[in-house]
Design an enzyme around this catalytic site. Structure first.
Site, PDB file in Angstrom:
ATOM      1  N   SER A  79       4.802   3.666  -5.070  1.00  0.00           N
ATOM      2  CA  SER A  79       5.063   2.597  -3.864  1.00  0.00           C
ATOM      3  C   SER A  79       6.327   2.826  -2.843  1.00  0.00           C
ATOM      4  CB  SER A  79       5.460   0.978  -4.267  1.00  0.00           C
ATOM      5  OG  SER A  79       6.471   1.182  -5.070  1.00  0.00           O
ATOM      6  N   LYS A 122       8.321  -7.388  -4.933  1.00  0.00           N
ATOM      7  CA  LYS A 122       8.976  -6.609  -3.850  1.00  0.00           C
ATOM      8  C   LYS A 122       9.286  -7.624  -2.755  1.00  0.00           C
ATOM      9  CE  LYS A 122       6.753  -2.642  -5.776  1.00  0.00           C
ATOM     10  NZ  LYS A 122       5.835  -1.613  -5.551  1.00  0.00           N
TER      11      LYS A 122
END
Length: 178
Positions: A79, A122
């Protein structure tokens, strides 16, 4: 524990901060173990190595700063790909940025932005860290919109499907904020 609520109550009683509680099934556990075995047997590239390869291929070269990040201990996953590719463009002088962005997203060798996991966590971390803007993969946009509403997230979240869209959006926001 009997329920998600009982886990939450227990953590609150112990004054332990947490972002979310996720039920892990046997399927999740065995799937994770099987993926790890394939990595160890070198039968499949792990997500982290795939990210390294995609970022370097997209940029057309390796960069010492990016390699320094990639060579740290205890990091994994894919990511950070979009963020690393954007940093590479800034280092090369192909992108100027004076704003602070949270960025998450995997990328392909051609710059397509691919979906990632743990989007809720996140987003919450970026919000708590004080970011005004966050860039995420388009394939995570629907989930992010729900999270933003449910969690009262105030930062602006932008979704992109290709790194060129991220560059354009960063340029536009920088121009607007001059």
């Amino acid at each position: 524990m009997e329920s998600k609520q009982s886990v939450e109550d227990s953590l609150n009683k112990q004054h332990i901060q947490f972002l979310d509680i996720i039920e892990v099934t046997n399927f999740d556990l065995y799937g994770s173990k099987n993926r790890q075995l394939l990595d160890w047997l070198l039968l499949k590239k792990n997500d982290f190595e795939q990210m390294r390869e995609s970022v370097n291929h997209y940029l057309g070269q390796e960069d010492a700063t990016i390699n320094e990040f990639l060579n740290r201990d205890h990091i994994g996953g894919n990511s950070a790909g979009l963020g690393l590719a954007l940093i590479g463009l800034i280092i090369r002088g192909d992108l100027q940025n004076d704003l602070s962005f949270a960025v998450t997203g995997a990328i392909s060798k051609t710059g397509d932005v691919l979906p990632i996991g743990l989007i809720k966590e996140k987003i919450q971390i970026a919000e708590v860290s004080g970011y005004s803007y966050m860039i995420i993969p388009s394939e995570n946009a629907e989930e992010a919109a729900i999270i933003q509403k449910e969690q009262n997230i105030t930062m602006q979240i932008f979704d992109v499907s290709h790194i060129d869209e991220a560059v354009q959006m960063i340029n536009e926001l920088n121009d607007k904020n001059k």
